[in-house]
Design a protein around this motif. Structure first.
Motif: not given
Length: 257
Positions: A71-74, A105-106, A144-149
């Motif tokens: 469930d991570r998102v870029l 990206a998802v 960029h940041l990659i994080l949980k939804e």
């Protein structure tokens, strides 16, 4: 009593100092100017102008894509504002850290029990996220940041935060204006006005998921006047100059009527 101040440029030598990226030094010694004053010893700030500390993870150019998992998102981070509303240039230290960007990206989503939960955002969406969420990446020449939804506060459908569409259990509140006078009638200055913890609910998310993956609607609705926790949420300034805050429904303490 007369004040006395001494100034000078003695040096402190540090041998066998580990090397850091962006820090130039001779093989054996790094000299940092210091200043001596009546209040103590201080480092000369000029010596740190060439020191750059990178907090973001740098992805090598040979990697051409980043695919988030679960469930991570870029997110491609929005550039920090370099000017104030009045057109004044801001130094780097005064630029507010962005809390928004574009989803590039998802992941495939997550599973709760036997139920598959699809992502609630799509690529191209402009989002607002929690202030301290995620891991920063320097990728394809951009930050960029990659994080949980779950760390996404909402989707921005326009450039104005009042049109924010909250996700999950988030609530968007328009903050009430601070009182101009005390109970006794004294006028308050900007610095002495107490920050209100009361506002009007503008929009609410669909609600959190229970243990079976079903959505649970929130107990507050748009139009409610609510009391919320003073130190919760993300604060924003609307295009009309009004203050807004986006927070979790659990940080709303009471409905006022």
């Amino acid at each position: 009593m007369a004040a006395m101040q001494l100034s000078g440029s003695p040096s402190v030598a540090m041998k066998s100092l580990p090397s850091f990226e962006g820090l130039r030094r001779s093989p054996s010694t790094l000299r940092i100017p210091i200043s001596l004053g009546a209040s103590g010893v201080g480092l000369d700030r000029r010596c740190f102008r060439g020191l750059v500390v990178k907090a973001a993870t740098v992805v090598a150019p040979k990697y051409t894509s980043v695919k988030p998992l679960g469930d991570r998102v870029l997110v491609k981070i929005k550039t920090a504002e370099e000017k104030t509303v009045g057109g004044i240039l801001l130094p780097t230290t005064a630029q507010s850290k962005p809390q928004g960007g574009e989803v590039v990206a998802v992941g495939e989503g997550k599973s709760i029990g036997n139920k598959k939960i699809d992502p609630s955002v799509q690529t191209g969406a402009q989002i607002v996220y929690s202030k301290y969420a995620g891991t920063e990446l320097e990728f394809d020449g951009s930050n960029h940041l990659i994080l949980k939804e779950d760390d996404i506060v909402g989707i921005l459908e326009t450039e104005d935060v009042k049109d924010l569409k909250p996700l999950n259990d988030r609530v968007l509140i328009k903050v009430a204006e601070a009182e101009e006078k005390t109970a006794g009638g004294l006028l308050l200055t900007e610095s002495t006005k107490e920050k209100p913890s009361i506002g009007t609910v503008i929009a609410v998310g669909p609600g959190p998921l229970d243990e079976e993956g079903n959505q649970k609607p929130l107990t507050v609705t748009p139009g409610n006047t609510v009391l919320y926790s003073k130190y919760a949420g993300n604060e924003f300034k609307g295009a009309d100059g009004s203050d807004y805050i986006a927070l979790r429904a659990t940080d709303v303490m009471a409905v006022l009527s």
